[in-house]
Write a protein that holds these residues in place. Structure first.
Motif, PDB file in Angstrom:
ATOM      1  N   THR A  60     -67.387  56.168 -18.947  1.00  0.00           N
ATOM      2  CA  THR A  60     -66.903  55.051 -18.364  1.00  0.00           C
ATOM      3  C   THR A  60     -67.951  54.408 -17.626  1.00  0.00           C
ATOM      4  OG1 THR A  60     -64.868  56.488 -17.969  1.00  0.00           O
ATOM      5  CG2 THR A  60     -65.154  54.354 -16.742  1.00  0.00           C
ATOM      6  N   SER A  61     -68.078  53.120 -17.883  1.00  0.00           N
ATOM      7  CA  SER A  61     -69.047  52.200 -17.170  1.00  0.00           C
ATOM      8  C   SER A  61     -68.542  51.380 -16.171  1.00  0.00           C
ATOM      9  CB  SER A  61     -69.323  51.157 -18.401  1.00  0.00           C
ATOM     10  OG  SER A  61     -70.508  50.311 -17.723  1.00  0.00           O
ATOM     11  N   ILE A  62     -69.088  51.314 -14.969  1.00  0.00           N
ATOM     12  CA  ILE A  62     -68.443  50.782 -13.739  1.00  0.00           C
ATOM     13  C   ILE A  62     -69.565  49.845 -13.257  1.00  0.00           C
ATOM     14  CG2 ILE A  62     -67.507  51.402 -11.517  1.00  0.00           C
ATOM     15  CD1 ILE A  62     -66.840  54.283 -12.357  1.00  0.00           C
ATOM     16  N   ILE A  63     -68.937  49.015 -12.629  1.00  0.00           N
ATOM     17  CA  ILE A  63     -70.138  47.863 -11.824  1.00  0.00           C
ATOM     18  C   ILE A  63     -70.220  48.590 -10.629  1.00  0.00           C
ATOM     19  CG2 ILE A  63     -70.087  45.640 -10.900  1.00  0.00           C
ATOM     20  CD1 ILE A  63     -68.019  44.714 -12.879  1.00  0.00           C
ATOM     21  N   ILE A  64     -71.568  48.484 -10.370  1.00  0.00           N
ATOM     22  CA  ILE A  64     -71.924  49.190  -8.977  1.00  0.00           C
ATOM     23  C   ILE A  64     -71.306  48.704  -7.658  1.00  0.00           C
ATOM     24  CG2 ILE A  64     -74.069  49.717  -7.387  1.00  0.00           C
ATOM     25  CD1 ILE A  64     -75.742  49.593 -10.333  1.00  0.00           C
ATOM     26  N   VAL A  65     -71.281  47.263  -7.677  1.00  0.00           N
ATOM     27  CA  VAL A  65     -70.455  46.595  -6.316  1.00  0.00           C
ATOM     28  C   VAL A  65     -68.897  46.993  -6.240  1.00  0.00           C
ATOM     29  CG1 VAL A  65     -72.224  44.972  -5.992  1.00  0.00           C
ATOM     30  CG2 VAL A  65     -70.059  44.635  -7.367  1.00  0.00           C
ATOM     31  N   ASN A  66     -68.286  47.714  -7.327  1.00  0.00           N
ATOM     32  CA  ASN A  66     -67.134  47.785  -7.187  1.00  0.00           C
ATOM     33  C   ASN A  66     -66.974  49.548  -6.947  1.00  0.00           C
ATOM     34  OD1 ASN A  66     -66.217  45.630  -8.137  1.00  0.00           O
ATOM     35  ND2 ASN A  66     -65.886  46.335 -10.172  1.00  0.00           N
ATOM     36  N   ILE A  67     -67.844  50.035  -6.713  1.00  0.00           N
ATOM     37  CA  ILE A  67     -67.768  51.574  -6.124  1.00  0.00           C
ATOM     38  C   ILE A  67     -67.679  51.549  -4.576  1.00  0.00           C
ATOM     39  CG2 ILE A  67     -69.128  53.749  -5.934  1.00  0.00           C
ATOM     40  CD1 ILE A  67     -70.530  52.998  -8.364  1.00  0.00           C
ATOM     41  N   ARG A  68     -66.475  52.430  -4.211  1.00  0.00           N
ATOM     42  CA  ARG A  68     -66.129  52.262  -2.791  1.00  0.00           C
ATOM     43  C   ARG A  68     -66.781  53.480  -2.325  1.00  0.00           C
ATOM     44  NH1 ARG A  68     -60.105  52.345  -0.908  1.00  0.00           N
ATOM     45  NH2 ARG A  68     -60.286  50.442   0.321  1.00  0.00           N
ATOM     46  N   ALA A  69     -66.636  54.647  -2.784  1.00  0.00           N
ATOM     47  CA  ALA A  69     -67.101  55.958  -2.347  1.00  0.00           C
ATOM     48  C   ALA A  69     -67.613  57.007  -3.434  1.00  0.00           C
ATOM     49  CB  ALA A  69     -66.120  56.701  -1.622  1.00  0.00           C
ATOM     50  N   ILE A  70     -68.542  57.922  -3.080  1.00  0.00           N
ATOM     51  CA  ILE A  70     -68.882  58.859  -4.226  1.00  0.00           C
ATOM     52  C   ILE A  70     -69.058  60.034  -3.200  1.00  0.00           C
ATOM     53  CG2 ILE A  70     -70.950  59.807  -5.704  1.00  0.00           C
ATOM     54  CD1 ILE A  70     -71.719  56.931  -6.004  1.00  0.00           C
ATOM     55  N   LYS A  71     -68.165  61.163  -3.705  1.00  0.00           N
ATOM     56  CA  LYS A  71     -68.036  62.524  -3.064  1.00  0.00           C
ATOM     57  C   LYS A  71     -68.384  63.357  -4.037  1.00  0.00           C
ATOM     58  CE  LYS A  71     -65.021  60.850   0.449  1.00  0.00           C
ATOM     59  NZ  LYS A  71     -63.593  60.759   1.062  1.00  0.00           N
TER      60      LYS A  71
END
Length: 140
Positions: free
Chosen positions: A126-137
Motif C-alpha cells: 500500500t502506497s501512502i502520501i506522507i502528509v496523510n499519515i496521522r500516527a505510526i505506532k
C-alpha cells in the motif's frame, strides 16, 4: 426591485436598438443549407463536459472536511519515525487518511520504501502520501 436588478433589466431587456429589424420576416440563407439540429447541438458539446463537475467537487470537499492537517512538529516527528523504520525492520500500525474513501484508516505492516521526491511511502503493497499519515505506532 434593487438598483442592481434595475440596471441589469435596462441593459439586457432594452431592445430599442433593434426595433428596425424586430418585425422583419425570417429569411433563410441563400448560400448555406440550414444546419442540422444534431450539428447545432454539437457546437455546445464541449460545455457538457463540465456538467456534474461541481457535484464532484462538492463530494470531494465533503470527504476532505474529515481530514486533520498535521502541524510542522507532527510532520517532523513522522519523518523521523519513517527514517527510523527505514533502517529497522519493525511491524507498525499506521493511521492515515485514505483519499479514496475520505476516512482515516489503519494499516498494519512493514515499511518497504520511502520515495521523498514523490512524497510517498509504501507499507507492504500500500502506497501512502506522507502528509496523510496521522500516527505510526508499533503493531501489537
Amino acid at each position: 426591485m434593487d438598483e442592481k436588478k434595475l440596471i441589469e433589466q435596462q441593459i439586457f431587456n432594452d431592445t430599442s436598438a433593434y426595433q428596425d429589424i424586430m418585425d422583419l420576416p425570417y429569411s433563410p440563407s441563400k448560400r448555406h443549407l440550414p444546419m442540422e439540429q444534431i450539428d447545432r447541438a454539437a457546437q455546445f458539446a464541449p460545455f457538457s463536459a463540465l456538467e456534474g463537475f461541481s457535484g464532484l467537487i462538492k463530494e470531494k470537499t465533503k470527504d476532505y472536511t474529515r481530514k486533520k492537517y498535521s502541524t510542522v512538529t507532527e510532520e517532523k516527528h513522522i519523518t523521523k519515525q519513517l527514517n527510523y523504520l527505514h533502517t529497522h525492520h519493525l511491524r507498525v500500525d499506521v493511521n492515515y487518511f485514505n483519499e479514496e474513501s475520505g476516512y482515516y484508516e489503519h494499516l498494519k505492516g512493514y515499511l518497504q520504501k520511502i520515495e521523498p521526491q514523490k512524497g510517498r511511502v509504501t507499507f507492504d503493497k500500500t502506497s501512502i502520501i506522507i502528509v496523510n499519515i496521522r500516527a505510526i505506532k508499533l503493531a501489537q
